[in-house]
Write a protein that holds these residues in place. Structure first.
Motif, PDB file in Angstrom:
ATOM      1  N   GLY A 144      40.095  35.947  43.790  1.00  0.00           N
ATOM      2  CA  GLY A 144      40.368  37.262  44.144  1.00  0.00           C
ATOM      3  C   GLY A 144      41.645  37.830  43.481  1.00  0.00           C
ATOM      4  O   GLY A 144      42.070  37.350  42.319  1.00  0.00           O
ATOM      5  N   ILE A 145      41.972  38.975  43.929  1.00  0.00           N
ATOM      6  CA  ILE A 145      43.225  39.998  43.203  1.00  0.00           C
ATOM      7  C   ILE A 145      44.131  40.118  44.228  1.00  0.00           C
ATOM      8  O   ILE A 145      43.903  40.747  44.970  1.00  0.00           O
ATOM      9  CB  ILE A 145      42.322  41.073  42.635  1.00  0.00           C
ATOM     10  CG1 ILE A 145      41.176  41.086  41.620  1.00  0.00           C
ATOM     11  CG2 ILE A 145      43.361  42.205  42.250  1.00  0.00           C
ATOM     12  CD1 ILE A 145      40.670  42.206  41.068  1.00  0.00           C
ATOM     13  N   SER A 146      45.323  40.039  43.514  1.00  0.00           N
ATOM     14  CA  SER A 146      46.487  40.325  44.359  1.00  0.00           C
ATOM     15  C   SER A 146      47.204  41.515  43.734  1.00  0.00           C
ATOM     16  O   SER A 146      47.695  41.566  42.472  1.00  0.00           O
ATOM     17  CB  SER A 146      47.516  39.210  44.426  1.00  0.00           C
ATOM     18  OG  SER A 146      48.839  39.434  44.864  1.00  0.00           O
ATOM     19  N   ILE A 147      47.450  42.821  44.499  1.00  0.00           N
ATOM     20  CA  ILE A 147      48.279  43.667  44.004  1.00  0.00           C
ATOM     21  C   ILE A 147      49.534  43.368  43.839  1.00  0.00           C
ATOM     22  O   ILE A 147      50.265  43.959  42.997  1.00  0.00           O
ATOM     23  CB  ILE A 147      47.914  44.888  44.980  1.00  0.00           C
ATOM     24  CG1 ILE A 147      46.544  45.307  45.073  1.00  0.00           C
ATOM     25  CG2 ILE A 147      48.836  46.097  44.518  1.00  0.00           C
ATOM     26  CD1 ILE A 147      45.820  45.509  43.877  1.00  0.00           C
ATOM     27  N   ASP A 148      50.052  42.382  44.733  1.00  0.00           N
ATOM     28  CA  ASP A 148      51.482  42.200  44.648  1.00  0.00           C
ATOM     29  C   ASP A 148      51.742  41.377  43.180  1.00  0.00           C
ATOM     30  O   ASP A 148      52.639  41.545  42.515  1.00  0.00           O
ATOM     31  CB  ASP A 148      51.874  41.239  45.688  1.00  0.00           C
ATOM     32  CG  ASP A 148      52.032  41.797  47.041  1.00  0.00           C
ATOM     33  OD1 ASP A 148      52.153  42.925  47.119  1.00  0.00           O
ATOM     34  OD2 ASP A 148      51.797  41.208  47.949  1.00  0.00           O
ATOM     35  N   ALA A 149      50.608  40.597  42.916  1.00  0.00           N
ATOM     36  CA  ALA A 149      50.863  39.589  41.451  1.00  0.00           C
ATOM     37  C   ALA A 149      50.770  40.871  40.319  1.00  0.00           C
ATOM     38  O   ALA A 149      51.478  40.815  39.326  1.00  0.00           O
ATOM     39  CB  ALA A 149      49.643  38.430  41.424  1.00  0.00           C
ATOM     40  N   GLU A 151      43.822  34.350  36.110  1.00  0.00           N
ATOM     41  CA  GLU A 151      44.841  33.492  37.189  1.00  0.00           C
ATOM     42  C   GLU A 151      46.013  34.267  37.309  1.00  0.00           C
ATOM     43  O   GLU A 151      46.746  34.145  38.468  1.00  0.00           O
ATOM     44  CB  GLU A 151      45.177  32.112  36.590  1.00  0.00           C
ATOM     45  CG  GLU A 151      43.867  31.382  36.483  1.00  0.00           C
ATOM     46  CD  GLU A 151      44.493  29.914  35.807  1.00  0.00           C
ATOM     47  OE1 GLU A 151      45.372  29.921  35.182  1.00  0.00           O
ATOM     48  OE2 GLU A 151      43.705  28.749  36.416  1.00  0.00           O
ATOM     49  N   THR A 152      46.483  34.993  36.471  1.00  0.00           N
ATOM     50  CA  THR A 152      47.706  35.749  36.772  1.00  0.00           C
ATOM     51  C   THR A 152      47.801  36.995  37.656  1.00  0.00           C
ATOM     52  O   THR A 152      48.649  37.406  38.382  1.00  0.00           O
ATOM     53  CB  THR A 152      48.422  36.456  35.495  1.00  0.00           C
ATOM     54  OG1 THR A 152      47.103  37.345  35.088  1.00  0.00           O
ATOM     55  CG2 THR A 152      48.761  35.362  34.378  1.00  0.00           C
ATOM     56  N   LEU A 153      46.291  37.239  38.259  1.00  0.00           N
ATOM     57  CA  LEU A 153      46.303  38.011  39.322  1.00  0.00           C
ATOM     58  C   LEU A 153      45.865  37.427  40.728  1.00  0.00           C
ATOM     59  O   LEU A 153      45.520  38.016  41.648  1.00  0.00           O
ATOM     60  CB  LEU A 153      45.199  39.142  38.832  1.00  0.00           C
ATOM     61  CG  LEU A 153      45.556  40.150  37.888  1.00  0.00           C
ATOM     62  CD1 LEU A 153      44.419  41.194  37.435  1.00  0.00           C
ATOM     63  CD2 LEU A 153      46.666  40.624  37.824  1.00  0.00           C
ATOM     64  N   LEU A 154      46.099  36.167  40.563  1.00  0.00           N
ATOM     65  CA  LEU A 154      45.421  35.356  41.985  1.00  0.00           C
ATOM     66  C   LEU A 154      46.562  35.639  42.803  1.00  0.00           C
ATOM     67  O   LEU A 154      47.634  35.477  42.714  1.00  0.00           O
ATOM     68  CB  LEU A 154      45.424  33.982  41.629  1.00  0.00           C
ATOM     69  CG  LEU A 154      44.037  33.461  41.008  1.00  0.00           C
ATOM     70  CD1 LEU A 154      44.280  31.985  40.687  1.00  0.00           C
ATOM     71  CD2 LEU A 154      42.864  33.668  41.840  1.00  0.00           C
ATOM     72  N   PRO A 155      45.874  35.803  44.334  1.00  0.00           N
ATOM     73  CA  PRO A 155      46.799  35.833  45.389  1.00  0.00           C
ATOM     74  C   PRO A 155      47.586  34.362  45.554  1.00  0.00           C
ATOM     75  O   PRO A 155      46.937  33.458  45.067  1.00  0.00           O
ATOM     76  CB  PRO A 155      45.872  36.197  46.434  1.00  0.00           C
ATOM     77  CG  PRO A 155      44.601  36.698  46.148  1.00  0.00           C
ATOM     78  CD  PRO A 155      44.631  36.203  44.703  1.00  0.00           C
ATOM     79  N   ASP A 156      48.794  34.312  45.837  1.00  0.00           N
ATOM     80  CA  ASP A 156      49.514  33.111  46.203  1.00  0.00           C
ATOM     81  C   ASP A 156      48.647  32.173  47.064  1.00  0.00           C
ATOM     82  O   ASP A 156      48.056  32.504  48.305  1.00  0.00           O
ATOM     83  CB  ASP A 156      50.959  33.229  46.803  1.00  0.00           C
ATOM     84  CG  ASP A 156      51.922  33.951  45.844  1.00  0.00           C
ATOM     85  OD1 ASP A 156      51.545  33.885  44.712  1.00  0.00           O
ATOM     86  OD2 ASP A 156      52.774  34.602  46.457  1.00  0.00           O
TER      87      ASP A 156
END
Length: 237
Positions: free
Chosen positions: A23-28, A13-18
């Motif tokens: 999915g994976i969020s590079i910003d996260a 969950e720490t890599l989830l897009p807002d």
């Protein structure tokens, strides 16, 4: 800082897009690396065990979609490897050295886990990302975190979550839920608090590895935990 070598347990969950459920969020990933860069600069050695729930949850697939649990768990392990690669790339992009080690042989994508090499990497200031769970089905990434902590002689497991500690009930559903500042391993088991799975708790109890559960989503919390501030919930003794 209070701890020299840590295992940081992160859920997928720490890599989830807002605002998304998968999915994976590079910003996260970038936000996480920024937090970790601060503690690395202060001499802390960081190993990371990452889950895969943002991509695939083996337990849910096994229960709801009639997939053999052993195979569902293996699919979940592959999800953790994807997250591990994403984290490694985020660290490299931030100018930090990081290695991605997998408990599953996956040549050309991640290094096979090697205990001695992992310790050498940590001593050299590299972030060691441990993915693939334990490499066996029927074990959670919580158990993988406890196992890796034992193998690399970590001083503590830091479990970064979206909640600011351990509660007697889900604080989002029960406004009367009590937050615990400290808990014993036995208390966690008796009250079935779900801090980590029972296998992981038993391993930590048998080898006296403390667990700190804290809100990783709040900027600065990781550094505060490392400084020994009273934050989240500590499980020990």
């Amino acid at each position: 800082m209070k701890y020299k070598r840590v295992i940081l347990k992160l859920s997928g969950e720490t890599l989830l897009p807002d605002g998304e459920k998968s999915g994976i969020s590079i910003d996260a990933a970038g936000r996480l690396t920024g937090e970790i860069k601060t503690v690395l600069a202060r001499g802390v050695e960081v190993g990371i065990v990452i889950g895969g729930g943002n991509i695939f949850r083996g337990a849910v697939a096994s229960k709801n979609h009639h997939i053999c649990q052993a195979q569902a768990d293996r699919m979940g392990m592959l999800a953790t490897i994807m997250n591990g690669i994403a984290l490694q790339e985020a660290f490299l992009a931030s100018g930090m050295d990081a290695v991605c080690m997998s408990s599953i042989a996956i040549e050309g994508i991640a290094q096979p886990f090697d205990r001695r090499q992992a310790i050498r990497d940590l001593e050299k200031g590299r972030v060691a990302i441990f993915c693939g769970g334990t490499g066996s089905p029927f074990f959670s990434t919580d158990t993988a975190a406890a196992l890796r902590a034992l193998e690399v002689n970590a001083h503590v497991i830091l479990k970064g979550t979206k909640v600011d500690g351990v509660y007697s009930a889900d604080p989002n559903q029960d406004p009367s839920a009590k937050k615990f500042d400290k808990l014993s391993y036995i208390d966690v088991i008796k009250m079935q608090l779900g801090v980590m799975d029972l296998t992981a708790i038993s391993m930590c109890m048998n080898h006296n590895i403390p667990i700190v559960v804290f809100d990783i989503f709040k900027a600065g919390n990781l550094v505060k935990v490392m400084d020994g501030e009273k934050l989240g919930t500590v499980v020990y003794g």
